[in-house]
Scaffold this motif. Structure first.
Motif, short mmCIF file in Angstrom:
data_model
loop_
_atom_site.label_atom_id
_atom_site.label_comp_id
_atom_site.label_asym_id
_atom_site.label_seq_id
_atom_site.Cartn_x
_atom_site.Cartn_y
_atom_site.Cartn_z
N ARG A 88 31.39 37.82 35.79
CA ARG A 88 30.09 38.36 35.71
C ARG A 88 29.46 37.18 34.84
NH1 ARG A 88 27.36 42.97 32.15
NH2 ARG A 88 25.32 43.09 32.73
N ASP A 89 28.35 36.55 35.34
CA ASP A 89 27.50 35.52 34.69
C ASP A 89 28.64 34.48 34.38
OD1 ASP A 89 25.34 37.13 35.05
OD2 ASP A 89 25.42 37.80 32.93
N GLY A 90 29.41 34.12 34.97
CA GLY A 90 30.46 32.85 34.74
C GLY A 90 31.39 33.14 33.66
N ARG A 91 31.71 34.26 33.41
CA ARG A 91 32.94 34.66 32.85
C ARG A 91 33.80 35.58 33.41
NH1 ARG A 91 30.02 35.40 26.73
NH2 ARG A 91 29.02 33.40 26.42
N ILE A 92 34.90 35.89 32.97
CA ILE A 92 35.69 37.00 33.52
C ILE A 92 35.75 38.03 32.34
CG2 ILE A 92 38.14 37.67 33.72
CD1 ILE A 92 38.84 34.71 34.63
N VAL A 93 35.38 39.32 33.02
CA VAL A 93 35.17 40.54 31.99
C VAL A 93 36.51 41.17 31.90
CG1 VAL A 93 32.55 40.51 32.29
CG2 VAL A 93 34.03 41.57 33.87
N GLN A 94 37.28 41.02 33.15
CA GLN A 94 38.68 41.73 32.97
C GLN A 94 39.50 41.35 33.91
OE1 GLN A 94 38.32 46.37 33.05
NE2 GLN A 94 40.58 46.51 32.84
N VAL A 95 40.76 41.15 33.54
CA VAL A 95 41.97 40.61 34.39
C VAL A 95 42.88 41.86 34.48
CG1 VAL A 95 43.75 39.16 35.16
CG2 VAL A 95 41.66 38.45 34.04
N GLY A 96 43.30 42.52 35.71
CA GLY A 96 44.53 43.26 35.59
C GLY A 96 44.69 43.98 36.94
#
Length: 338
Positions: free
Chosen positions: A216-224
């Motif tokens: 979101r917006d150039g960032r990773i908000v969650q990985v799993g």
């Protein structure tokens, strides 16, 4: 084709990658590790940075900061043709004047593979995607799904350790999309190489992936894993992005709790509820028949709306205007930071 057996994929390490276009930030310090042989999906809405990140790994986009490595080798400044990564684009990019076999052979010819070795490896790649009988056709004589398979064969024929795919199913109809999702997953299992797959389609990501990185917006908000993101979202954004969600006020102001629609049960007022179930009174606002079940939207007396997905054999079947009690088990409630 997988002569070395499973787990022949390469490890991909993205470290602090940023990409700016003037004042616009496309990627903001993204770091991600992809395990050898893993199926990693980059998921997000339009403009989230997922395709930019894939293009940085592929070498088509130079990052403003950070680095990319495959199997520990820094490839940040290498051109795409030296990275030896397979790539499948959304629009296939097949050569219209070449046959299927000639399209698939192209990467091998560039690597100076010739003669019987070239013929054998092209045949193997076409057999893997089940197109061996169409080797002499031109792309214009193929369906969209067949063209996509040719693009896959061309990407795997030189045996890359990492295969990158940018929305490869985006141009196909729903039925063909779902068929090719399963075929790509089968291909991943058979080849044992690392797949990095970009999509905006949450169902596609949940169906195919070992793990998902939601941007979101150039960032990773969650990985799993798909289960992590769906059942244990780290934020309201993740909960609302993946699947339908019911987000209700928690005990503290900055807290919400999530109940997925398939966990919500509906009963008539006054009916006995299972021990420990949480309940909300409401009125049915809408009922939609989905074939496999019903989607029922309930207007809560406490305010707001709640969605339930139920079977079609409810007795009685809810109708708009009916009073109902929506209830769920405490085990199906997940706390989400607001």
């Amino acid at each position: 084709m997988n002569e070395g057996g499973p787990n022949e994929g390469g490890a991909v390490d993205v470290r602090g990658v940023g990409k700016r276009y003037g004042e616009a930030v496309a990627l903001d310090g993204v770091s991600l590790h992809v395990e050898p042989g893993e199926f990693m999906t980059l998921l997000g809405s339009s403009g989230s940075g997922k395709s930019t990140l894939l293009n940085v790994v592929a070498g088509f986009t130079r990052p403003s900061s950070g680095s990319v490595a495959v199997d520990g080798r820094d490839i940040t400044k290498e051109p795409p043709y030296k990275r030896d990564l397979g790539m499948v684009f959304q629009h296939y990019a097949l050569f219209p004047h070449m046959s299927v076999a000639e399209n698939v052979a192209f990467p091998l010819r560039r690597r100076r593979v010739r003669g019987a070795e070239l013929t054998r490896r092209v045949g193997e790649a076409l057999d893997v995607v089940e197109l061996g009988g169409l080797r002499d056709r031109r792309p214009a004589q193929l369906s969209g799904g067949q063209q996509q398979r040719v693009a896959l064969a061309r990407a795997i024929v030189f045996r890359p350790r990492v295969l990158l795919m940018d929305e490869p199913l985006g141009a196909l109809d729903k039925r063909l999309r779902e068929q090719l999702q399963l075929e790509i997953k089968r291909l991943h299992t058979e080849l044992g190489i690392t797949f990095v797959f970009v999509t905006h389609d949450q169902d596609e990501a949940l169906t195919m992936s070992d793990r998902i990185a939601l941007l979101r917006d150039g960032r990773i908000v969650q990985v799993g894993t798909p289960e992590d993101l769906y059942d244990r979202p780290a934020s309201r954004y993740v909960a609302e992005f993946l699947g339908e969600s019911n987000l209700l006020p928690g005990s503290d102001d900055p807290e919400l709790f999530l109940v997925r629609p398939q966990h919500v049960r509906l009963s008539p007022p006054g009916a006995a509820l299972p021990d420990g179930h949480h309940a909300r009174d409401g009125k049915v606002a809408e009922v939609i028949y989905l074939g496999s079940g019903l989607r029922v939207e309930v207007e809560l007396r406490s305010g707001g709306r709640l969605i339930a997905r139920t079977g079609t054999r409810l007795d009685p079947v809810p109708k708009p205007g009916d009073d109902v009690v929506a209830h769920w088990s405490p085990q199906d409630r997940v706390t989400v930071p607001a």
